[in-house]
Scaffold this motif. Structure first.
Motif, mmCIF file in Angstrom:
data_model
loop_
_atom_site.group_PDB
_atom_site.id
_atom_site.type_symbol
_atom_site.label_atom_id
_atom_site.label_comp_id
_atom_site.label_asym_id
_atom_site.label_seq_id
_atom_site.Cartn_x
_atom_site.Cartn_y
_atom_site.Cartn_z
ATOM 1 N N THR A 387 89.300 -11.033 66.950
ATOM 2 C CA THR A 387 89.010 -10.149 66.667
ATOM 3 C C THR A 387 89.377 -9.060 66.978
ATOM 4 O OG1 THR A 387 87.373 -9.845 67.115
ATOM 5 C CG2 THR A 387 86.929 -11.876 65.121
ATOM 6 N N GLY A 388 89.942 -8.211 68.082
ATOM 7 C CA GLY A 388 90.746 -7.810 68.706
ATOM 8 C C GLY A 388 91.226 -7.215 69.302
ATOM 9 N N ASN A 470 98.030 4.728 64.200
ATOM 10 C CA ASN A 470 96.959 4.385 64.351
ATOM 11 C C ASN A 470 95.699 3.259 63.702
ATOM 12 O OD1 ASN A 470 96.299 7.011 65.304
ATOM 13 N ND2 ASN A 470 95.401 8.028 63.903
ATOM 14 N N ASP A 471 96.469 2.903 63.176
ATOM 15 C CA ASP A 471 95.962 1.441 62.073
ATOM 16 C C ASP A 471 96.512 0.196 63.492
ATOM 17 O OD1 ASP A 471 94.150 2.559 60.727
ATOM 18 O OD2 ASP A 471 95.700 2.181 59.107
ATOM 19 N N TRP A 472 97.804 0.321 63.359
ATOM 20 C CA TRP A 472 98.124 -0.959 63.964
ATOM 21 C C TRP A 472 98.299 -1.414 65.545
ATOM 22 C CZ3 TRP A 472 97.727 -5.067 61.204
ATOM 23 C CH2 TRP A 472 97.520 -4.820 59.436
ATOM 24 N N VAL A 473 98.829 0.817 66.363
ATOM 25 C CA VAL A 473 99.002 0.006 67.642
ATOM 26 C C VAL A 473 98.519 -0.026 68.704
ATOM 27 C CG1 VAL A 473 100.896 1.275 69.404
ATOM 28 C CG2 VAL A 473 101.507 0.612 66.787
ATOM 29 N N TYR A 474 97.658 1.688 68.042
ATOM 30 C CA TYR A 474 96.031 2.349 68.998
ATOM 31 C C TYR A 474 94.824 1.714 68.505
ATOM 32 C CZ TYR A 474 99.835 6.204 69.697
ATOM 33 O OH TYR A 474 101.134 6.714 70.315
ATOM 34 N N ASN A 475 94.973 1.298 67.849
ATOM 35 C CA ASN A 475 93.775 0.507 67.121
ATOM 36 C C ASN A 475 93.185 -1.055 67.508
ATOM 37 O OD1 ASN A 475 91.240 2.902 67.540
ATOM 38 N ND2 ASN A 475 92.420 4.319 66.037
ATOM 39 N N GLN A 476 92.084 -1.319 67.003
ATOM 40 C CA GLN A 476 92.366 -2.869 67.021
ATOM 41 C C GLN A 476 91.887 -3.546 65.504
ATOM 42 O OE1 GLN A 476 89.935 -4.670 70.327
ATOM 43 N NE2 GLN A 476 88.999 -2.177 70.587
ATOM 44 N N GLY A 477 92.388 -4.870 65.857
ATOM 45 C CA GLY A 477 92.296 -6.109 64.614
ATOM 46 C C GLY A 477 92.988 -6.202 63.628
ATOM 47 N N GLN A 501 87.731 -5.799 57.710
ATOM 48 C CA GLN A 501 88.636 -5.325 58.915
ATOM 49 C C GLN A 501 87.833 -6.208 60.143
ATOM 50 O OE1 GLN A 501 86.737 -2.462 57.450
ATOM 51 N NE2 GLN A 501 88.621 -2.282 55.774
ATOM 52 N N SER A 502 88.464 -6.660 60.581
ATOM 53 C CA SER A 502 88.406 -8.184 61.568
ATOM 54 C C SER A 502 87.064 -6.616 62.855
ATOM 55 C CB SER A 502 88.848 -8.234 62.254
ATOM 56 O OG SER A 502 89.951 -7.132 63.110
ATOM 57 N N ASN A 503 87.439 -5.175 63.177
ATOM 58 C CA ASN A 503 87.374 -5.137 64.560
ATOM 59 C C ASN A 503 86.696 -3.411 63.923
ATOM 60 O OD1 ASN A 503 87.477 -2.451 66.770
ATOM 61 N ND2 ASN A 503 87.576 -5.092 67.875
ATOM 62 N N ALA A 504 85.914 -3.204 64.449
ATOM 63 C CA ALA A 504 85.532 -1.057 63.743
ATOM 64 C C ALA A 504 85.765 -0.477 64.228
ATOM 65 C CB ALA A 504 83.976 -1.533 63.824
ATOM 66 N N SER A 505 87.095 -0.337 65.407
ATOM 67 C CA SER A 505 87.808 0.940 65.248
ATOM 68 C C SER A 505 88.831 0.778 64.021
ATOM 69 C CB SER A 505 88.802 0.224 66.414
ATOM 70 O OG SER A 505 89.226 -0.862 66.507
ATOM 71 N N VAL A 506 89.013 0.018 63.232
ATOM 72 C CA VAL A 506 89.761 0.637 62.388
ATOM 73 C C VAL A 506 88.800 0.157 60.910
ATOM 74 C CG1 VAL A 506 91.882 0.383 60.738
ATOM 75 C CG2 VAL A 506 92.168 -0.253 63.242
ATOM 76 N N ILE A 558 100.474 -9.083 59.723
ATOM 77 C CA ILE A 558 98.936 -9.718 59.907
ATOM 78 C C ILE A 558 97.741 -9.717 59.226
ATOM 79 C CG2 ILE A 558 97.849 -9.013 62.906
ATOM 80 C CD1 ILE A 558 100.054 -7.841 64.075
ATOM 81 N N SER A 559 97.227 -10.588 59.356
ATOM 82 C CA SER A 559 96.496 -11.064 58.833
ATOM 83 C C SER A 559 95.458 -11.975 58.592
ATOM 84 C CB SER A 559 96.066 -10.224 57.098
ATOM 85 O OG SER A 559 96.801 -11.281 56.576
ATOM 86 N N ARG A 560 93.930 -12.378 58.477
ATOM 87 C CA ARG A 560 93.913 -13.882 58.315
ATOM 88 C C ARG A 560 93.012 -14.144 57.421
ATOM 89 N NH1 ARG A 560 93.945 -17.343 62.845
ATOM 90 N NH2 ARG A 560 92.231 -18.649 62.951
ATOM 91 N N ASN A 561 92.176 -15.022 56.843
ATOM 92 C CA ASN A 561 90.837 -15.503 56.275
ATOM 93 C C ASN A 561 91.248 -14.851 54.368
ATOM 94 O OD1 ASN A 561 89.920 -17.085 57.983
ATOM 95 N ND2 ASN A 561 88.802 -15.340 58.934
ATOM 96 N N ASN A 562 92.557 -14.413 53.759
ATOM 97 C CA ASN A 562 93.022 -14.265 53.049
ATOM 98 C C ASN A 562 92.487 -14.731 51.733
ATOM 99 O OD1 ASN A 562 94.465 -12.107 53.993
ATOM 100 N ND2 ASN A 562 95.535 -13.268 54.839
ATOM 101 N N ALA A 563 91.808 -14.489 50.309
ATOM 102 C CA ALA A 563 92.225 -15.286 49.403
ATOM 103 C C ALA A 563 92.692 -14.407 47.668
ATOM 104 C CB ALA A 563 90.292 -15.362 49.037
ATOM 105 N N ALA A 564 93.701 -15.258 47.718
ATOM 106 C CA ALA A 564 94.135 -14.734 45.972
ATOM 107 C C ALA A 564 93.822 -15.881 45.316
ATOM 108 C CB ALA A 564 95.642 -15.236 46.246
ATOM 109 N N THR A 565 93.339 -14.847 43.821
ATOM 110 C CA THR A 565 92.349 -15.606 42.424
ATOM 111 C C THR A 565 92.894 -14.917 41.528
ATOM 112 O OG1 THR A 565 90.237 -14.872 43.004
ATOM 113 C CG2 THR A 565 91.113 -16.246 44.414
#
Length: 647
Positions: A387-388, A470-477, A501-506, A558-565
């Motif tokens: 997750t990080g 900030n979201d994708w390079v410097y921070n996590q998750g 979000q998987s990590n609190a940094s974002v 980059i994502s995980r555990n997604n749902a589309a209904t």
């Protein structure tokens, strides 16, 4: 500042020559970590910052039967301040017999900290060019992996070097860390004449000596950091190819391959794809950076590869041939890593992320879109297995080899962040920005850090990318998306996007979100929605009734555990609710049957942005600008969409 690293055989490749497994990828990344030692003791040497290297001449005498080196290294340098001494990085295991300047012996001391400190006879003034020649010899030490090694293949001796990240000083006096590149080098290798010698650049000559040795001279006329200088000696069989697009502006150049005789047949077969890949890279990123010299491969005795400038050292697979992904990865480094080198270890993704993504682009180019999507999906699964983790390293992480060479972060996440930038900017802007980055006079054949790449991406695209980095390079998750789709009128659908979000940094990952809408007759419509907030809703025109919805069908995020209904549809109200006048200037009116109660109305502009809300059926619109609008009408019986024009 310098570059970093070496090799890699990258996951799922779908060619005749290479089908590397995920296990092979991890084994190769593991070999890179070992090559860099357990934890780097040498990070930077400020004692070498006061001069600028311009030239090295290495005269080396070696024998692949013996772990030993003797040599003379002549160095030209320019003083960056007034100098009384000049410091070189050199392992304490090597003995220095003399240091001369214009034939005069100079005194020197060994600091006991892998340094050679030369005392100058007079002060060398700032901006003055001078030179020194250092004679030395000894048995190179092995710090975890061994930057200078002798062993055997099929009973035949082989000697080879791999100096990344700080191993050059273990076999020759140099400036080791990431603060300088040498403008050009000459390398003279004297070895038993039964063997073939290899180094960077173009072979100038091979002279047989009376004592049963031969001296082979290589010249390299492009800037190069110390750790990318390499030699190898064995009974190599040479296989020549030709690369380049063959235009007047970009003529052909040689591809020289040095192979073990026992694997030459399979290696030759696996190398047939090399011109295809290098020509593809030239068509996308511009001319091969060292095309005035050569490219090629040299077989060596370590798992994986190392992108030594103009000659990647490579290991053949179990079948005796090179994997296509390894060829692509190391070749990609010639642009991203050798021409433009990451300026600090914290910026390692500028080397490894690019080389990994270029290998994935080769899958797209040769095998097609379906294989490319599968490859991206494999990378995403690896990235999101934890997750990080950011791709830009902290100061502490930049001393940890396992973290620097993280297959999950430096390689795969770095590659997928580049894919997301490509998706966000579009191919035209993305690839033009990369060409600009590679050709920037301040970066080309020099060093770059992450803000340099960001500046070129912004300048070319006109986009502001601070939030993205900030979201994708410097921070996590990573985010997990929940997509809801509803048919809300004839030819329209409402899409609602939520994320966690998987990590609190974002707090929120802003990103264009790709969604595929499906119809019962096999229809499909791909839409990209600019997601900037949680719960954001979009009204999209769809020329069919939506019966299904798919999130990120091409694996671009980059994502995980997604749902589309897909939620229940409601067309009955469309004819029961009447909007008038249309076009309108000051107000619009909703005529609603008495059996139906109005709950709320939301008006969206042509960009899908909410402009106002109301709870009455007479709606003032005088404040709206001229144009086309959509009104979403929520009632006790469901919701519908209608369009109107504000005059």
């Amino acid at each position: 500042m310098k570059k970093l690293l070496l090799f890699l055989t990258f996951l799922q490749c779908f060619s005749l020559f290479a089908q590397s497994t995920d296990r092979e990828f991890e084994d190769l990344v593991h070999s890179e970590r070992k090559a860099a030692h357990r934890r780097m003791a040498f990070v930077t040497n400020p004692n070498t910052y006061n001069y600028d290297l311009t030239y090295h001449r290495l005269r080396l005498t070696v024998d692949p039967n013996v772990l030993y080196v003797s040599g003379e290294v002549t160095t030209k340098y320019i003083a960056k301040e007034n100098l009384n001494t000049v410091t070189f990085d050199l392992s304490d295991a090597l003995d220095v017999s003399s240091v001369k300047q214009r034939g005069v012996d100079l005194s020197f001391v060994r600091s006991g900290n892998n340094e050679l400190i030369v005392n100058l006879p007079v002060v060398q003034n700032i901006n003055v060019l001078d030179s020194l020649s250092i004679r030395y010899s000894g048995v190179p030490t092995s710090t975890g992996f061994g930057s200078f090694l002798v062993n055997e293949h099929n009973g035949t001796p082989i000697l080879w070097t791999l100096s990344e990240p700080f191993g050059a000083m273990e076999w020759w006096p140099c400036k080791q860390d990431l603060n300088d590149k040498i403008n050009n080098i000459d390398v003279y290798i004297t070895a038993p004449s039964t063997y073939v010698s290899v180094s960077n650049g173009v072979q100038q000559s091979r002279i047989d000596n009376p004592n049963g040795t031969s001296t082979t001279h290589f010249k390299h006329n492009y800037p190069i950091p110390a750790y990318l200088i390499a030699i190898a000696v064995s009974n190599y069989q040479i296989y020549n190819q030709q690369g380049g697009l063959g235009t007047n502006e970009s003529p052909y150049f040689p591809i020289v391959n040095y192979m073990y005789p026992e694997t030459a047949i399979t290696n030759t077969a696996s190398l047939q794809v090399t011109p295809t890949i290098i020509n593809f890279f030239e068509s996308v990123f511009g001319p091969y950076p060292f095309r005035n010299e050569k490219y090629g491969h040299c077989q060596f005795g370590w798992g994986g590869g190392m992108e030594h400038t103009t000659v990647s050292f490579m290991t053949a697979g179990n079948n005796g041939g090179y994997s296509r992904s390894l060829i692509a990865h190391e070749m990609g480094h010639q642009w991203f890593g050798d021409k433009v080198t990451c300026g600090t270890w914290k910026d390692i993704w500028l080397n490894e992320g690019f080389a990994t993504y270029l290998a994935s682009m080769v899958i797209q180019y040769i095998d097609g879109e379906s294989s490319f999507i599968t490859d991206k999906g494999s990378m995403i699964n690896s990235i999101t297995s934890n997750t990080g983790g950011a791709i830009y390293l902290t100061d502490a992480e930049a001393t940890d080899v396992n973290r620097i060479f993280s297959s999950r972060l430096s390689y795969r996440k770095g590659a997928m962040v580049l894919n997301m930038l490509r998706f966000k900017l579009g191919d035209t802007n993305f690839f033009q920005a990369l060409r600009n980055y590679l050709n920037d006079p301040d970066l080309a054949y020099a060093y770059a850090v992450t803000p340099d790449l960001k500046d070129h991406l912004e300048a070319t695209s006109g986009m502001e990318l601070t939030e993205f980095f900030n979201d994708w390079v410097y921070n996590q998750g990573y985010p997990s998306y929940t997509i809801g789709a509803t048919n809300v009128g004839s030819g329209q659908a409402r899409i609602t996007i939520n994320q966690t979000q998987s990590n609190a940094s974002v707090s929120f990952f802003e990103m264009p979100v790709p969604i595929r809408l499906l119809g019962s007759g096999g229809q499909q419509l791909d839409v990209v929605l600019e997601n900037t907030s949680n719960g954001q809703q979009f009204i999209v025109d769809v020329p069919f009734t939506v019966t299904g919805v798919t999130f990120d069908p091409k694996k671009d995020l980059i994502s995980r555990n997604n749902a589309a209904t897909l939620s229940a549809t409601s067309f009955e109200l469309q004819n029961d609710v009447i909007l008038y006048p249309n076009p309108a200037t000051k107000v619009i009116t909703l005529e609603i049957p008495n059996a139906i109660s109005l709950k709320n109305c939301v008006i969206y502009n042509a960009l899908g942005q909410k402009t106002q809300e109301c709870q009455t059926n007479v709606i003032p619109i005088e404040q709206l600008t001229t144009g086309l609008y959509t009104i979403e009408i929520f009632t006790s019986e469901g919701q519908i969409l209608k369009k109107f024009i504000k005059k």
